[in-house]
Design a protein around this motif. Structure first.
Motif, short mmCIF file in Angstrom:
data_model
loop_
_atom_site.label_atom_id
_atom_site.label_comp_id
_atom_site.label_asym_id
_atom_site.label_seq_id
_atom_site.Cartn_x
_atom_site.Cartn_y
_atom_site.Cartn_z
N ALA A 1 -8.65 4.15 0.94
CA ALA A 1 -9.32 3.11 1.74
C ALA A 1 -9.26 1.75 1.07
O ALA A 1 -9.09 0.73 1.73
CB ALA A 1 -10.77 3.52 1.98
N ASP A 2 -9.41 1.70 -0.26
CA ASP A 2 -9.38 0.42 -0.97
C ASP A 2 -8.58 0.60 -2.24
O ASP A 2 -9.10 1.05 -3.28
CB ASP A 2 -10.81 -0.04 -1.28
CG ASP A 2 -10.85 -1.42 -1.94
OD1 ASP A 2 -9.78 -2.06 -2.02
OD2 ASP A 2 -11.93 -1.85 -2.36
N LEU A 3 -7.31 0.27 -2.19
CA LEU A 3 -6.42 0.49 -3.33
C LEU A 3 -6.71 -0.47 -4.48
O LEU A 3 -6.34 -0.19 -5.62
CB LEU A 3 -4.96 0.35 -2.88
CG LEU A 3 -4.49 1.37 -1.82
CD1 LEU A 3 -3.05 1.06 -1.41
CD2 LEU A 3 -4.60 2.79 -2.34
N SER A 4 -7.37 -1.59 -4.18
CA SER A 4 -7.59 -2.58 -5.23
C SER A 4 -8.54 -2.08 -6.32
O SER A 4 -8.55 -2.62 -7.43
CB SER A 4 -8.16 -3.87 -4.63
OG SER A 4 -9.44 -3.63 -4.05
N ARG A 5 -9.32 -1.04 -6.02
CA ARG A 5 -10.28 -0.54 -7.01
C ARG A 5 -9.63 0.40 -8.03
O ARG A 5 -10.26 0.79 -9.02
CB ARG A 5 -11.42 0.19 -6.30
CG ARG A 5 -10.98 1.43 -5.54
CD ARG A 5 -12.13 2.09 -4.82
NE ARG A 5 -11.66 3.22 -4.02
CZ ARG A 5 -12.46 4.04 -3.37
NH1 ARG A 5 -13.77 3.85 -3.41
NH2 ARG A 5 -11.97 5.04 -2.66
N HIS A 6 -8.37 0.79 -7.79
CA HIS A 6 -7.67 1.73 -8.68
C HIS A 6 -6.82 0.97 -9.68
O HIS A 6 -6.17 -0.03 -9.36
CB HIS A 6 -6.77 2.67 -7.87
CG HIS A 6 -7.50 3.52 -6.88
ND1 HIS A 6 -8.50 4.39 -7.24
CD2 HIS A 6 -7.36 3.64 -5.54
CE1 HIS A 6 -8.95 5.01 -6.17
NE2 HIS A 6 -8.28 4.55 -5.11
N LEU A 7 -6.78 1.48 -10.92
CA LEU A 7 -5.85 0.98 -11.91
C LEU A 7 -4.47 1.57 -11.64
O LEU A 7 -4.32 2.55 -10.89
CB LEU A 7 -6.33 1.34 -13.31
CG LEU A 7 -7.70 0.75 -13.72
CD1 LEU A 7 -8.09 1.25 -15.10
CD2 LEU A 7 -7.67 -0.76 -13.68
N VAL A 8 -3.45 1.00 -12.31
CA VAL A 8 -2.08 1.44 -12.07
C VAL A 8 -1.88 2.93 -12.38
O VAL A 8 -1.23 3.64 -11.60
CB VAL A 8 -1.08 0.57 -12.87
CG1 VAL A 8 0.34 1.16 -12.80
CG2 VAL A 8 -1.08 -0.85 -12.34
N PRO A 9 -2.43 3.45 -13.47
CA PRO A 9 -2.26 4.90 -13.71
C PRO A 9 -2.81 5.75 -12.57
O PRO A 9 -2.21 6.77 -12.22
CB PRO A 9 -3.03 5.13 -15.01
CG PRO A 9 -2.99 3.81 -15.71
CD PRO A 9 -3.08 2.79 -14.62
N ALA A 10 -3.95 5.35 -12.01
CA ALA A 10 -4.52 6.12 -10.90
C ALA A 10 -3.62 6.03 -9.67
O ALA A 10 -3.47 7.02 -8.92
CB ALA A 10 -5.91 5.61 -10.58
N LEU A 11 -3.00 4.85 -9.44
CA LEU A 11 -2.08 4.72 -8.31
C LEU A 11 -0.85 5.61 -8.50
O LEU A 11 -0.39 6.25 -7.54
CB LEU A 11 -1.65 3.25 -8.17
CG LEU A 11 -2.75 2.24 -7.78
CD1 LEU A 11 -2.17 0.83 -7.78
CD2 LEU A 11 -3.32 2.57 -6.40
N LYS A 12 -0.35 5.67 -9.72
CA LYS A 12 0.81 6.53 -9.99
C LYS A 12 0.46 8.00 -9.74
O LYS A 12 1.27 8.76 -9.20
CB LYS A 12 1.28 6.33 -11.42
CG LYS A 12 1.91 4.97 -11.68
CD LYS A 12 2.35 4.85 -13.14
CE LYS A 12 3.02 3.49 -13.41
NZ LYS A 12 3.43 3.36 -14.83
N ALA A 13 -0.76 8.37 -10.15
CA ALA A 13 -1.18 9.76 -9.95
C ALA A 13 -1.27 10.10 -8.47
O ALA A 13 -0.88 11.19 -8.03
CB ALA A 13 -2.52 10.00 -10.64
#
Length: 627
Positions: A127-139
């Protein structure tokens, strides 16, 4: 981002109020405690400028006879929803369409949430990708089996957004990061409080934030506080000069800004002096001084808005290749700005509001009782608030009944026939007459018969002048539950292409046309043996005409008799024209025209018995309708 309209649910008396426009300007009108200030507070809540207290939540009682709070709890949620227009920069930054619905919503005992209506991913993490750090996005990418173009954040987010678009359903989801920072600025001025110190703080707060964002000051935390304070002193000096210019009886005006990074912009207490060297706090001055100083502050703030518009236009015209976020909308809010001001200062307030409304990025909302302000805008921009069973209802005349083009047309008709916005909103009965003759004579005849003026009885009079638009206006008022009566001559039915023919009246009023249209001279269907007359002048008896003529238009020799007027009632001839010609030829003081003749007749009558029974019955019915 521009707010076009907003709706309110569960906020004080505003349990369900929809589509309040944010125009240039919007006027909020209505009785005391009708909900005007509540609408402005709800707007502040939507824009994140006001917290929500328990007292702000509406009661949920459904019994319309029940007093609020008696056996009723609070509504389960409170929300204010706005329709926003996004510019191209915002559409790209937030991946949203040009028109979006956003709301600030709060359940009971919960913090408010800023939400946007649109596709909501089935997976809450998307819902809100801005709250995730890059490692979490990769996961997340790996878990969902996606193949981004690269492992950079932008490409990771693009792949996740594309996946979310195919695994979503329409609903309310969290607003994108940074969305709240693009919400319109909220600039309130409370005319009821009459506290210029608060108005100065409001006016300078915007400049404080502007200076805080100056790139030259970043990183200089030790010196920035002094720099900001000095800049605000310069701004305040301009403000003081403007106040002194507008209030020449003040010898000196001082403002000393106080800045603290721990507390933000704390304020700028205003001190004035009527004699040099004797500064005093404004709270020790009279209410009139407070209001005049507040008006000067509003004017100064208007100059700032104009300056910001010029700066924004210059930045837009500069082509440096870098995408720049356009300026956000500023909504200037006035709560009864004309309180305690005389008419001259009210005119200055009106001019100020017009100037601000003309700025491209500025909208204005005004809560007021002032007839001058209400009458100064288009009727479709007036939001009339009224309480019904302790709940606020919204009424917008000229909005959405038969389409925008017709709304504008009706507004022009209302102006042409002399119906001001305040009359359309507040008068209890509307009386339409055929032309100038009736418009001049009816007020005098009504006062003679009913012992009061049309205005005192709550009746608004307008002349049709054979204009079909008047019937459009009448139909429109009937649709809005306004009481309307059209009074015309009986011979109006016989004129070629007459707007008062039976077919046209049925088209406008259906089978109830007799309720709204009275034809002077037509016999009462319930009575027998009545004569038929063609026009207003003809229903007055010959003895009455003779009595009035001897007073108002005497002959050089002899007197007028009833038989002089009886002789004019010949078939095929217009009685009013015959009488006018007779009096003009037979008296040196003969009437100048038919309107003048009928006004003089009405003004010369002595008792209500001189007025024809049919006309007295019409006036009596009007009085009842208006009551």
């Amino acid at each position: 981002m521009h707010l076009k309209s907003f709706s309110i649910s569960g906020f004080r008396s505003l349990t369900d109020v929809a589509d309040i426009p944010v125009s240039r300007p919007t006027i909020l009108a209505g009785h005391n405690d009708g909900g005007k200030s509540a609408v402005l507070d709800a707007l502040a809540f939507l824009l994140g400028k006001r917290s929500l207290s328990d007292d702000d939540r509406s009661y949920s009682g459904t019994d319309t006879e029940q007093e609020p709070g008696e056996g009723a709890g609070r509504m389960p949620s409170t929300s204010v929803t706005g329709v926003f227009l996004l510019d191209e920069w915002e559409q790209g930054a937030f991946d949203l369409p040009a028109v979006v619905r956003a709301r600030r919503w709060a359940a009971l005992e919960a913090s408010p949430l800023l939400q946007v209506w649109g596709p909501v991913p089935d997976d809450e993490r998307l819902a809100d990708l801005s709250r995730h750090l890059v490692p979490a996005l990769k996961a997340l990418v790996a878990e969902l089996g996606l193949a981004p173009l690269s492992q950079r954040r932008a490409d990771l987010e693009a792949a996740l957004r594309q996946y979310a678009a195919g695994h979503s359903a329409e609903g309310w989801g969290p607003a994108p990061g940074g969305f709240d920072k693009r919400m319109p600025a909220f600039l309130p001025f409370d005319g009821k409080a009459a506290r210029p110190d608060d108005q100065i703080k409001t006016a300078l707060s915007g400049r404080f934030q502007h200076h805080m964002a100056d790139p030259e000051l970043k990183g200089r935390l030790g010196a920035i506080e002094l720099d900001i304070q000095e800049r605000l002193r310069i701004d305040a000096k301009s403000l003081c000069e403007h106040i002194q210019d507008r209030c020449p009886d003040l010898a000196e005006v001082f403002v000393e800004p106080e800045v603290s990074f721990t507390q933000g912009f704390r304020g700028a207490p205003l001190r004035i002096a009527r004699a040099a060297g004797e500064p005093v706090g404004l709270e020790r001055s009279g209410l009139g001084s407070n209001r005049r100083v507040s008006l000067a502050i509003w004017e100064w703030n208007n100059e700032l808005l104009i300056e910001e518009e010029i700066t924004a236009a210059a930045e837009d015209s500069a082509d440096d290749g870098e995408p720049v976020a356009p300026p956000v909308q500023t909504i200037v809010v006035y709560d009864e700005p004309d309180t305690h001001l005389d008419y001259g200062h009210q005119r200055r307030i009106m001019n100020l509001i017009r100037e601000q409304s003309a700025l491209p990025h500025v909208s204005v909302m005004v809560a007021t009782h002032s007839m001058n302000l209400i009458d100064g805008v288009d009727i479709s921009d007036v939001v009339h608030l009224k309480l019904e069973n302790h709940r606020t209802m919204v009424e917008r005349l000229g909005a959405g009944v038969v389409g925008p083009a017709i709304d504008i047309h009706l507004g022009k008709i209302a102006v042409a026939v002399g119906l001001r916005n305040t009359v359309l909103l507040h008068e209890r009965c509307f009386l339409a007459v055929e032309g100038d003759t009736e418009q001049r004579a009816f007020p005098v005849l009504f006062r003679l018969c009913e012992g009061m003026s049309l205005q005192a009885a709550g009746i608004a009079l307008w002349a049709c002048f054979n204009n079909e638009g008047a019937l459009h206006l009448a139909r429109y008022l009937v649709e809005w539950d306004r009481t309307v009566m059209l009074v015309v001559d009986a011979d109006s039915r016989n004129v070629s292409k007459s707007i008062f023919k039976e077919a046209k009246l049925t088209q406008f009023f259906g089978t109830s046309a007799d309720r709204y249209v009275k034809f002077l001279g037509e016999p009462d269907h319930a009575a027998e043996g009545q004569e038929r007359y063609n026009e207003l002048e003809e229903i007055f008896t010959d003895p009455v005409w003779a009595k009035v003529a001897n007073k108002a238009w005497p002959k050089e020799e002899g007197e007028w008799s009833a038989s002089d007027f009886t002789a004019l009632r010949a078939p095929g001839k217009k009685f009013s024209e015959q009488v006018k010609e007779l009096l003009q030829v037979g008296s040196p003081q003969g009437p100048g025209g038919k309107p003048d003749m009928m006004y003089t007749l009405a003004a010369t009558l002595d008792t209500p018995d001189d007025v024809p029974l049919q006309l007295r019955s019409v006036f009596s019915e009007l009085r009842t309708l208006a009551g």
